[in-house]
Design a protein around this motif. Structure first.
Motif, mmCIF file in Angstrom:
data_model
loop_
_atom_site.group_PDB
_atom_site.id
_atom_site.type_symbol
_atom_site.label_atom_id
_atom_site.label_comp_id
_atom_site.label_asym_id
_atom_site.label_seq_id
_atom_site.Cartn_x
_atom_site.Cartn_y
_atom_site.Cartn_z
ATOM 1 N N VAL A 1 52.895 72.059 -15.560
ATOM 2 C CA VAL A 1 52.453 71.457 -14.307
ATOM 3 C C VAL A 1 51.143 70.696 -14.496
ATOM 4 C CG1 VAL A 1 51.045 73.344 -13.364
ATOM 5 C CG2 VAL A 1 52.361 71.905 -11.824
ATOM 6 N N ILE A 2 50.311 71.124 -15.464
ATOM 7 C CA ILE A 2 49.089 70.365 -15.770
ATOM 8 C C ILE A 2 49.447 69.015 -16.368
ATOM 9 C CG2 ILE A 2 47.089 70.282 -17.313
ATOM 10 C CD1 ILE A 2 46.778 73.298 -16.899
ATOM 11 N N GLN A 3 50.411 69.016 -17.299
ATOM 12 C CA GLN A 3 50.801 67.769 -17.970
ATOM 13 C C GLN A 3 51.656 66.875 -17.065
ATOM 14 O OE1 GLN A 3 52.663 69.756 -21.295
ATOM 15 N NE2 GLN A 3 50.923 69.357 -22.645
ATOM 16 N N ASP A 4 52.396 67.516 -16.152
ATOM 17 C CA ASP A 4 53.269 66.752 -15.255
ATOM 18 C C ASP A 4 53.123 67.312 -13.840
ATOM 19 O OD1 ASP A 4 55.172 65.329 -13.931
ATOM 20 O OD2 ASP A 4 56.890 66.165 -15.017
ATOM 21 N N PRO A 5 52.294 66.688 -12.997
ATOM 22 C CA PRO A 5 52.089 67.198 -11.630
ATOM 23 C C PRO A 5 53.380 67.288 -10.818
ATOM 24 C CG PRO A 5 50.423 65.575 -12.188
ATOM 25 C CD PRO A 5 51.450 65.522 -13.288
ATOM 26 N N ASP A 6 54.418 66.540 -11.213
ATOM 27 C CA ASP A 6 55.696 66.577 -10.502
ATOM 28 C C ASP A 6 56.650 67.608 -11.091
ATOM 29 O OD1 ASP A 6 54.860 64.531 -8.833
ATOM 30 O OD2 ASP A 6 55.603 62.964 -10.177
ATOM 31 N N TYR A 7 56.144 68.462 -11.957
ATOM 32 C CA TYR A 7 57.005 69.420 -12.648
ATOM 33 C C TYR A 7 57.757 70.309 -11.660
ATOM 34 C CZ TYR A 7 58.367 73.620 -15.194
ATOM 35 O OH TYR A 7 59.072 74.683 -15.695
ATOM 36 N N PHE A 8 57.051 70.838 -10.672
ATOM 37 C CA PHE A 8 57.707 71.742 -9.726
ATOM 38 C C PHE A 8 58.680 71.010 -8.807
ATOM 39 C CE2 PHE A 8 54.117 74.642 -10.699
ATOM 40 C CZ PHE A 8 54.881 75.728 -11.109
ATOM 41 N N ILE A 9 58.420 69.725 -8.569
ATOM 42 C CA ILE A 9 59.379 68.926 -7.783
ATOM 43 C C ILE A 9 60.681 68.794 -8.557
ATOM 44 C CG2 ILE A 9 59.832 66.644 -6.799
ATOM 45 C CD1 ILE A 9 56.823 66.381 -6.327
ATOM 46 N N LYS A 10 60.544 68.513 -9.865
ATOM 47 C CA LYS A 10 61.739 68.397 -10.701
ATOM 48 C C LYS A 10 62.444 69.747 -10.829
ATOM 49 C CE LYS A 10 59.690 64.629 -13.386
ATOM 50 N NZ LYS A 10 59.105 64.238 -14.700
ATOM 51 N N LEU A 11 61.637 70.794 -10.946
ATOM 52 C CA LEU A 11 62.213 72.136 -11.046
ATOM 53 C C LEU A 11 62.981 72.490 -9.778
ATOM 54 C CD1 LEU A 11 62.410 74.745 -12.735
ATOM 55 C CD2 LEU A 11 60.328 75.533 -11.603
ATOM 56 N N ASN A 12 62.421 72.115 -8.640
ATOM 57 C CA ASN A 12 63.093 72.378 -7.366
ATOM 58 C C ASN A 12 64.417 71.614 -7.279
ATOM 59 O OD1 ASN A 12 63.112 73.492 -4.631
ATOM 60 N ND2 ASN A 12 62.841 71.366 -3.977
ATOM 61 N N LYS A 13 64.406 70.394 -7.812
ATOM 62 C CA LYS A 13 65.635 69.595 -7.823
ATOM 63 C C LYS A 13 66.697 70.283 -8.670
ATOM 64 C CE LYS A 13 67.416 64.974 -8.907
ATOM 65 N NZ LYS A 13 67.083 63.629 -9.455
ATOM 66 N N ALA A 14 66.244 70.785 -9.830
ATOM 67 C CA ALA A 14 67.183 71.496 -10.713
ATOM 68 C C ALA A 14 67.723 72.747 -10.026
ATOM 69 C CB ALA A 14 66.490 71.860 -12.020
ATOM 70 N N GLN A 15 66.862 73.428 -9.270
ATOM 71 C CA GLN A 15 67.296 74.631 -8.558
ATOM 72 C C GLN A 15 68.325 74.291 -7.486
ATOM 73 O OE1 GLN A 15 63.540 76.225 -7.262
ATOM 74 N NE2 GLN A 15 63.327 77.575 -9.049
ATOM 75 N N ASN A 16 68.152 73.130 -6.856
ATOM 76 C CA ASN A 16 69.144 72.700 -5.859
ATOM 77 C C ASN A 16 70.502 72.458 -6.514
ATOM 78 O OD1 ASN A 16 67.334 72.810 -3.736
ATOM 79 N ND2 ASN A 16 66.719 70.673 -3.949
ATOM 80 N N GLU A 17 70.472 71.846 -7.703
ATOM 81 C CA GLU A 17 71.719 71.617 -8.423
ATOM 82 C C GLU A 17 72.339 72.946 -8.852
ATOM 83 O OE1 GLU A 17 70.780 69.004 -11.610
ATOM 84 O OE2 GLU A 17 70.311 67.299 -10.324
ATOM 85 N N ALA A 18 71.459 73.880 -9.263
ATOM 86 C CA ALA A 18 71.952 75.199 -9.650
ATOM 87 C C ALA A 18 72.587 75.905 -8.458
ATOM 88 C CB ALA A 18 70.803 76.034 -10.220
ATOM 89 N N SER A 19 71.989 75.729 -7.283
ATOM 90 C CA SER A 19 72.535 76.361 -6.081
ATOM 91 C C SER A 19 73.919 75.807 -5.753
ATOM 92 C CB SER A 19 71.584 76.136 -4.899
ATOM 93 O OG SER A 19 70.355 76.780 -5.124
ATOM 94 N N LYS A 20 74.083 74.503 -5.924
ATOM 95 C CA LYS A 20 75.394 73.893 -5.666
ATOM 96 C C LYS A 20 76.441 74.444 -6.634
ATOM 97 C CE LYS A 20 73.547 69.557 -3.808
ATOM 98 N NZ LYS A 20 73.419 68.087 -4.031
ATOM 99 N N LEU A 21 76.049 74.569 -7.903
ATOM 100 C CA LEU A 21 76.971 75.119 -8.888
ATOM 101 C C LEU A 21 77.290 76.576 -8.569
ATOM 102 C CD1 LEU A 21 78.562 74.734 -11.501
ATOM 103 C CD2 LEU A 21 76.494 75.353 -12.792
ATOM 104 N N TYR A 22 76.297 77.296 -8.068
ATOM 105 C CA TYR A 22 76.525 78.709 -7.711
ATOM 106 C C TYR A 22 77.525 78.824 -6.555
ATOM 107 C CZ TYR A 22 75.773 83.463 -6.113
ATOM 108 O OH TYR A 22 75.968 84.758 -5.732
ATOM 109 N N GLU A 23 77.438 77.901 -5.598
ATOM 110 C CA GLU A 23 78.399 77.915 -4.492
ATOM 111 C C GLU A 23 79.827 77.761 -5.014
ATOM 112 O OE1 GLU A 23 77.349 75.002 -1.621
ATOM 113 O OE2 GLU A 23 75.393 75.890 -1.154
ATOM 114 N N ARG A 24 79.987 76.899 -6.005
ATOM 115 C CA ARG A 24 81.311 76.711 -6.598
ATOM 116 C C ARG A 24 81.759 77.972 -7.329
ATOM 117 N NH1 ARG A 24 80.057 71.451 -9.925
ATOM 118 N NH2 ARG A 24 82.152 71.796 -10.786
#
Length: 885
Positions: free
Chosen positions: A636-659
């Motif tokens: 997160v120090i090197q990439d301030p948007d790290y958690f935004i990207k991580l949240n996006k990945a979690q959303n994709e993971a949630s969609k896969l989990y629904e399937r």
């Protein structure tokens, strides 16, 4: 000669009255003698006695009524329903007398009532109903007087009382209409002077009841002009003071309160007026020297011992206005310490003091007084959740700070030579002996003795690790934790059943948690030897000193945990970056290789970054990136948007989990396993969703393979993700496999059901307008049913004789009997009766500690209860629908 003439006169008068009586008993003929007879008899034989009873009841009510000075006072205070029930016998007697006068002595001819005292009897009857707070009956009587006797001046009085009745029953539109009608008749020739005096006062009460103080104001002033009652004038002065104070006219309010004091009012009104003058000064009005002088004089008077907390609170507010914070804190402390029975004032003073300490970053001082506040704070208090959260945070903070001080002092003592240490301990034992002597002296003098923590030295406090109740920090934390879990409880037997609030308990994390490794050492495991409890024994003070390498490791581990949590609370919860920075630096200097150094470095990086201290921020950035390059902090120090990207990945993971879950519900187990494997590859850092995938995968493996596969998959899941949401379910599966298939080792700690929640649809219906009974369910063995019925009947005859209530009893089952009292027209009447019954000592004195329950119940619900025989079920229904209304 004079005696003879007097005797002759008496004989003649007696004869005249006898003839008058004989010829005047009937009300059928309109003759002078009959009018005089019935007027005289109604006045002095009936009305007179009724008015005496009415006056006695009014005086009794005045003694019962208590004003609430926290609100704008009404001009007339008629008390609560409970207050009114105490004068029922007096008012019932008045009503009976009025009824006799009307029935026996009415002389109505040509549509007019010729007997003045019959007309007055109606007013008397209406007033009796009014004071009983039977406003329906009162309204009917006054409405009758106003319409039936419109040609007589008494109808104005009927209208005035009718307006009062509408005000008290909160029928404001009708009250306003009647008042306006009276106002329009003011210039009529026969308008009574007494009604003219009272009209502005009733208008005032009408507007005060509606909280329309602007419109009430001119009527209060007009009431002052017309009234010649010192009591009424004093009360109006007080009300005008309250309204001006509320609207910010503090100078005018202070002047009115000064008039109140000079009119020699009741003590509590005088006291409150002085307190309000102090509040007005705190808002910028009045003379501080004069008010301080008055308040300090009050503080010295013995009669004000009960009110010292309010006096000192007023003095504190004056000191704050004068910007003397030190003096304000002094008075607030005295307000808290002198509070005897006023929990609200103690809470207010403690909260103000806690806030002052908190604003000055004196967190230990703030914690003590937030804790005092929390013990009595009602749940509907403004910002209740915020105050309770702050209390918990500060309790944790003080505990960690005390732990550091305590362990630090123990480690310093461990470095002392034996002779020096023994000398220090001997001094502490001597201090203990002196304290005991002081307590014994207090006992001998018959005074209150207490343990004064301020007398002990800091070293003594640090070594006080003996009895829990001598440790103020432990006590404070314990109280806060208890209140957080259980709520406010009385000190009584079965305290844990007195509060009906549900206590939701989660899973006991850690039970059967075999795979998780404990990376900290439990200090209680080391101290297995028997502890010394005698404060006069040197070993009492030596037993906590870390005088071995093992004990020093334990002490260091406690310090590390306390430092980490203390710094975190300063930084994240209190936003105090100064103390957070100091604590983190001290932590790193003392324990540079501690297990929390990554979190500490990142916190220091954020503190310096936010304060634009680039040099120090870069220093901690370098430490984090070079030592922990794969950590979330480095990313997160090197990439301030790290958690935004991580949240996006979690959303994709949630969609896969629904399937995956959808496939699981369709028994497509191989597809579930594939989805889980894909998720682990795509989202390896998603510690929230991956455990859910692994749980579904484990269940699917158990479905398509042997039970062993399911067992070991669950074991790996718990070991790898010990804090996941699915852990309790995984542990449950593991336990089931152990018990049914004998897999693994049986656990000694099996988590059980924490309690069943049942939700049964109620068989009862809430019908407040239906006829009701009051119900008493009593234990047949412990309660004398017949004696109780007699006491209730006596109570009914004394206070509710006009209701003609019936008392019956019936066996509910082998152990319980039902006593019913009725009938009541609606739930409100039953509630009022029950309130009066519960407060009557004659009835309840013999029922203390007995198995009884009291309710009101509608006529349609009563047979349902008798058939069901489940008193607990009806009790839940009653609490839901009746207790809150």
């Amino acid at each position: 000669m004079r005696i003879f003439r007097s005797y002759s006169f008496i004989v003649l008068l007696t004869g005249f009255l006898a003839l008058l009586t004989i010829s005047s008993c009937s009300t059928k003929k309109n003759t002078w003698t009959r009018r005089q007879y019935h007027s005289l008899t109604c006045h002095y034989n009936v009305y007179w006695n009724g008015m005496i009873s009415l006056d006695e009841g009014e005086k009794l009510l005045e003694e019962k009524v208590v004003d609430n000075y926290d609100k704008v006072l009404p001009v007339y205070n008629y008390g609560t329903k409970q207050d009114a029930s105490t004068i029922n016998p007096k008012m019932d007697r008045t009503i009976k007398k009025a009824s006799i006068g009307i029935q026996r002595h009415s002389m109505q001819f040509g549509g007019k009532e010729l007997n003045k005292w019959v007309r007055e009897s109606y007013i008397m009857m209406g007033e009796a109903h009014f004071y009983k707070q039977d406003y329906t009956s009162a309204r009917r009587v006054f409405d009758y007087v106003a319409k039936e006797y419109e040609s007589y001046p008494i109808h104005y009085e009927g209208l005035l009382w009718l307006a009062k009745t509408y005000v008290q029953s909160e029928r404001y539109e009708k009250a306003e209409a009647v008042l306006n009608l009276l106002q329009s008749k003011l210039n009529e020739i026969d308008f009574p002077r007494e009604v003219e005096k009272q009209l502005p006062l009733v208008y005032s009460d009408f507007y005060i009841a509606k909280e329309d103080y602007n419109n009430a104001y001119p009527f209060l002033e007009r009431g002052l002009e017309l009234s010649n009652s010192n009591e009424i004038n004093t009360r109006i002065y007080f009300i005008l003071g309250q309204i001006n104070q509320m609207e910010g006219s503090y100078e005018t309010a202070s002047d009115y309160y000064d008039k109140v004091v000079k009119h020699n009012p009741p003590y509590i009104m005088s006291f409150t007026a002085r307190m309000n003058m102090a509040k007005c000064y705190a808002e910028g009005a009045g003379d501080s020297k004069y008010i301080n002088k008055v308040l300090l004089k009050m503080a010295d008077e013995d009669k004000n011992v009960e009110y010292l907390d309010q006096i000192y609170y007023a003095l504190a507010n004056i000191a704050l206005t004068d910007e003397n914070d030190t003096l304000a804190i002094h008075y607030l402390k005295k307000s808290v310490s002198t509070s005897v029975s006023n929990a609200a004032q103690k809470t207010t003073s403690a909260l103000d003091l806690a806030n002052m300490y908190f604003d000055r970053a004196n967190y230990e001082g703030a914690q003590k007084y937030y804790d005092t506040t929390a013990m009595a704070l009602p749940t509907d208090y403004p910002n209740y959740d915020e105050i309770m959260k702050k209390t918990e945070i500060l309790s944790e903070l003080v505990t960690y700070a005390q732990t550091i001080k305590y362990q630090d002092s123990l480690q310093r003592l461990a470095m002392m030579d034996t002779a020096t240490l023994n000398t220090l301990i001997d001094g502490m034992i001597a201090d203990y002996d002196k304290e005991q002597e002081r307590i014994e002296e207090e006992k001998e003098r018959g005074g209150t003795y207490f343990i004064d923590n301020n007398r002990s030295s800091s070293t003594s406090q640090s070594l006080s690790g003996g009895w829990y109740f001598y440790n103020p920090t432990a006590l404070s934390r314990g109280r806060t934790e208890f209140k957080r879990k259980w709520g406010d409880r009385k000190l009584e037997d079965m305290w844990f059943l007195s509060d009906k609030r549900a206590v939701m308990q989660g899973y006991e994390e850690g039970l059967a948690d075999e795979g998780a490794l404990n990376d900290s050492i439990d200090s209680t495991a080391v101290a297995t030897e028997q502890r010394v409890s005698n404060p006069r024994d040197r070993n009492y003070y030596l037993q906590d000193i870390p005088d071995t390498p093992e004990k020093m490791i334990v002490s260091d581990s406690l310090m590390v945990e306390a430092y980490s949590k203390l710094a975190y609370l300063y930084f994240e919860e209190l936003n105090d970056t100064i103390l957070a920075r100091e604590t983190y630096h001290e932590f790193q200097e003392r324990y540079p290789d501690n297990k929390y150094r990554l979190e500490a470095w990142y916190a220091l990086y954020k503190i310096y970054f936010e304060h634009e201290d680039t040099v120090n921020a870069n220093h901690y950035e370098s430490l984090i990136v070079s030592n922990y390059p794969n950590s979330n902090y480095a990313k997160v120090i090197q990439d301030p948007d790290y958690f935004i990207k991580l949240n996006k990945a979690q959303n994709e993971a949630s969609k896969l989990y629904e399937r995956a879950y959808k496939a699981f519900t369709r028994n497509q187990y191989f597809r579930v396993i594939d989805y889980a494997d894909d998720a682990v590859k795509q989202f390896p850092e998603d510690t929230t969703t991956i455990p859910k995938f692994l749980y579904l995968k484990a269940i699917s493996m158990g479905a398509v393979n042997v039970a062993d596969s399911l067992y070991y998959a669950m074991q790996n899941l718990v070991a790898k993700y010990p804090n996941s949401q699915v852990k309790p379910m995984a542990l449950s599966v593991i336990q089931t496999l152990r018990l049914e298939y004998g897999l693994g080792l049986p656990s000694d700690t099996i988590g059980g059901d924490n309690g069943k929640l049942s939700s049964v649809e109620s068989i009862y219906q809430y019908s407040p307008d239906e006829m009701h009974l009051v119900l008493i369910v009593a234990s047949t063995e412990s309660v004398n049913i017949n004696a109780l019925k007699v006491r209730i009947s006596d109570f009914d005859k004394k206070y509710f004789s006009l209701k003609r209530l019936r008392v019956k009893s019936l066996m509910l089952d082998d152990s319980k009997t039902i006593i019913t009292i009725g009938n009541f027209d609606n739930a409100g009447e039953a509630r009022n009766y029950l309130l009066a019954l519960k407060n009557d000592e004659y009835v309840v004195s013999g029922l203390k500690n007995k198995e009884i329950s009291t309710f009101s119940i509608s006529a349609s619900n009563y047979p349902k209860l008798y058939k069901d025989k489940n008193v607990g079920s009806y009790s839940e229904f009653y609490e839901k629908y009746y207790d809150g209304n």
